[in-house]
Design a protein around this motif. Structure first.
Motif, mmCIF file in Angstrom:
data_model
loop_
_atom_site.group_PDB
_atom_site.id
_atom_site.type_symbol
_atom_site.label_atom_id
_atom_site.label_comp_id
_atom_site.label_asym_id
_atom_site.label_seq_id
_atom_site.Cartn_x
_atom_site.Cartn_y
_atom_site.Cartn_z
ATOM 1 N N THR A 114 1.666 7.733 4.597
ATOM 2 C CA THR A 114 2.622 7.994 3.510
ATOM 3 C C THR A 114 2.231 9.263 2.761
ATOM 4 O O THR A 114 3.075 10.120 2.467
ATOM 5 N N ILE A 165 -6.126 3.129 -1.565
ATOM 6 C CA ILE A 165 -5.035 4.061 -1.834
ATOM 7 C C ILE A 165 -5.575 5.472 -1.604
ATOM 8 O O ILE A 165 -6.598 5.843 -2.171
ATOM 9 N N GLY A 181 -1.132 3.833 3.939
ATOM 10 C CA GLY A 181 -1.262 4.741 2.804
ATOM 11 C C GLY A 181 -1.511 6.169 3.246
ATOM 12 O O GLY A 181 -0.915 7.122 2.726
ATOM 13 N N GLU A 182 -2.404 6.328 4.204
ATOM 14 C CA GLU A 182 -2.739 7.657 4.722
ATOM 15 C C GLU A 182 -1.504 8.385 5.249
ATOM 16 O O GLU A 182 -1.281 9.577 4.954
ATOM 17 N N THR A 234 0.795 6.750 -6.906
ATOM 18 C CA THR A 234 -0.285 7.719 -7.107
ATOM 19 C C THR A 234 0.237 9.150 -6.995
ATOM 20 O O THR A 234 -0.251 10.060 -7.677
ATOM 21 N N LEU A 253 0.834 -1.201 0.000
ATOM 22 C CA LEU A 253 0.000 0.000 0.000
ATOM 23 C C LEU A 253 0.873 1.258 0.000
ATOM 24 O O LEU A 253 0.542 2.256 -0.652
ATOM 25 N N ILE A 254 1.978 1.214 0.716
ATOM 26 C CA ILE A 254 2.916 2.345 0.710
ATOM 27 C C ILE A 254 3.418 2.593 -0.708
ATOM 28 O O ILE A 254 3.450 3.734 -1.187
ATOM 29 N N THR A 268 0.779 4.100 -2.922
ATOM 30 C CA THR A 268 0.578 5.514 -2.607
ATOM 31 C C THR A 268 1.649 6.376 -3.257
ATOM 32 O O THR A 268 1.361 7.457 -3.794
#
Length: 565
Positions: free
Chosen positions: A140, A172, A137-138, A15, A8-9, A12
């Motif tokens: 990061t 994400i 994710g948040e 993105t 997930l990191i 992110t």
């Protein structure tokens, strides 16, 4: 579909538009490395954590995006600390991910354990540890936002080994978008009145944020308004050096005339930088002038002295707003004389000249100095580069010739450690070459600076970077020698060095495999001034990384700060 926190990191970062991460691998963040396996993000495998951090800092400086470095646990984090201090003092956006021991092993003096916040809290904008896989994710995204917001700087993110492998269905995150503030009409009116009423105004440009080329637009307005432009130390790529308004840089190695003009100004407008100790010759000049500060930093960190007007804006938004104002409204009754005087003084200072004209033979022997005349060599280098290359610098006296004689005509063409850190030149040039493969990247470093991170030549070969590295070798820590001669004359202590043949070291990479092709390292040793130009031409024509090992007399010191020597 569930994914691991480590993956997930990576998603992110994708993105957010991150193109490269600079990493020294470690078992503590294996899941992030696994996420990078299938990622479009290019993982640049570095040879030492200090080099990885400096590469990330260089990419941030050149692109305006936060640079990303990844290291692991105590030893890796310790090596990376130099890049965090540099990013903090230089106000450059950098995110350092650090692998940590499993959460159950904390506070037990486990293998390579250390306290992330206690190490970094005084030199980072934020220190974050991802203890909840659902927030990976948040947090990061939060790190990226904080690094770039306001006064940019470093953010350190801890990655506990066990948390990274836990599964989560968290999406994400959407990265927050925020428009940079612009000057209000009333602020522009006030500033225009100040400029029209000043006899000797000056812009001082610096910091990051000039990558878009706003400096060229501001230089056009300044020239039309009769306003000289000074730049902060190692930020003088903000404005094209062929502008009539270009009047030199402040700080180490500057011309006496620049310091004199800065001290004489009756209105100083700092854009993206501050009146620091470096710019003000140790808090001694430039404090009497009316002062306008243009900065996103509401706290005016690192600024000393008065502030008569503080405009919250970036270099880009400020320039866009100010260039909408008619130049005549900023000029008032002022002629071009003040600007032309300042610009002419810098032009005389930057004119190519041999060191031999200013540096007499050594007193002990009354014989000419040995080795290459750097005044001649850097004049040749400037002619060959034509103001188009990306220059990277670490620290030391060897850099002063480059600052003085090499022109910059493009934005985002200079990366130097503004905090004076050694060891940045080589990794920064590698990162510059990877980030802008169609541009020439040239590292200027002394022998001491080179050996602090010269191992990243291996990274250049591994990933297809093609920097040119110029190593100035005098066998001493010359900056410290110059201080010793001032304070303890005739008593050199702790400043001598023994060096290898750096050209042979570069050639030892012959046949090393790089991404896409096998290339050879081009290395030459130059001991006379006459040999420098042909060696440089061969190095510039090389198809891979190149190095020129330049020998100079240990007694050679940078040219004096007056205009003609």
């Amino acid at each position: 579909m569930p994914r691991s926190a480590g993956h997930l990191i990576v998603a992110t970062l994708e993105t957010a538009g991150i193109e490269r991460v600079y990493a020294v691998p470690g078992e503590s963040y294996l899941d992030v490395l696994d996420g990078l396996y299938d990622s479009p993000i290019d993982t640049i495998v570095c040879r030492q954590e200090g080099g990885a951090g400096f590469m990330a800092l260089a990419e941030a400086r050149l692109t305006g995006r936060p640079g990303i470095a990844m290291v692991t646990r105590g030893p890796g984090a310790a090596n990376a600390m130099i890049s965090i201090h540099t990013a903090w003092q230089d106000a450059t956006a950098l995110v350092l991910f650090v692998g940590l021991v499993p959460t159950a092993d904390r506070a037990r003096e486990s293998f390579q354990e250390f306290s992330l916040p206690e190490w970094f809290s005084s030199t980072a904008k934020r220190v974050i540890t991802i203890d909840d896989e659902h927030r990976a994710g948040e947090l990061t995204a939060e790190a990226l936002r904080i690094a770039a917001a306001g006064r940019s700087g470093p953010v350190v993110v801890g990655l506990p080994e066990d948390v990274l492998v836990r599964l989560t269905e968290a999406p994400i995150p959407t990265l927050a978008e925020a428009a940079e503030p612009k000057p209000a009409p009333a602020e522009l009116e006030s500033l225009a009145a100040r400029l029209a009423g000043a006899s000797r105004p000056a812009f001082v440009l610096g910091g990051d944020g000039w990558q878009s080329g706003a400096g060229a637009d501001l230089a056009g307005l300044a020239a039309a308004s009769g306003i000289p432009i000074f730049c902060d130390w190692r930020a003088y790529d903000a404005v094209p050096h062929d502008s009539p308004a270009w009047s030199g840089w402040l700080g180490y190695g500057r011309a006496d005339a620049v310091a004199g003009g800065f001290a004489e100004a009756d209105l100083l407008i700092f854009i993206g930088c501050t009146r620091s100790d470096v710019a003000s010759d140790g808090f001694t000049i430039g404090f009497g002038a009316e002062t306008v500060l243009v900065s996103l930093d509401t706290e005016a960190t690192q600024h000393a002295g008065r502030i008569d007007q503080h405009i919250l804006a970036s270099p880009g938004t400020f320039t866009e707003a100010l260039t909408s104002v008619d130049a005549d409204a900023l000029r008032g009754g002022r002629s071009d004389g003040w600007m032309e005087e300042r610009s002419a003084a810098q032009a005389r200072f930057a004119a190519h000249r041999p060191d031999a004209e200013a540096q007499p033979p050594t007193e002990a022997t009354q014989t000419p100095r040995s080795g290459v005349d750097l005044g001649v060599a850097f004049g040749i280098l400037d002619d060959r580069l034509s103001g188009e290359a990306i220059l990277t610098y670490g620290a030391g006296n060897a850099t002063i010739w480059g600052h003085r004689f090499i022109r910059h005509h493009q934005a985002a063409s200079l990366v130097g450690a503004r905090n004076g850190a050694m060891g940045l030149a080589v990794p920064a040039a590698v990162a510059a070459s990877l980030t802008f493969p169609d541009r020439r990247a040239v590292a200027i470093c002394g022998d001491g600076d080179f050996l602090m991170n010269g191992q990243e030549i291996a990274t250049a070969f591994a990933h297809g970077a093609t920097p040119l590295i110029i190593v100035i070798d005098n066998g001493v820590y010359a900056t410290i020698v110059s201080h010793q001669e001032n304070h303890y004359p005739g008593r050199p202590s702790g400043t001598r060095m023994v060096n290898p043949d750096f050209a042979t070291w570069m050639r030892a990479f012959d046949g090393a495999a790089s991404v896409g092709a096998g290339v050879s390292g081009h290395g030459e040793r130059v001991e006379t001034t006459e040999d420098f130009a042909p060696a440089l031409d061969r190095a510039l024509a090389a198809d891979g990384p190149a190095l020129i090992h330049v020998l100079i007399d240990p007694a050679t010191m940078p040219p004096a700060a007056d205009e003609t020597s």
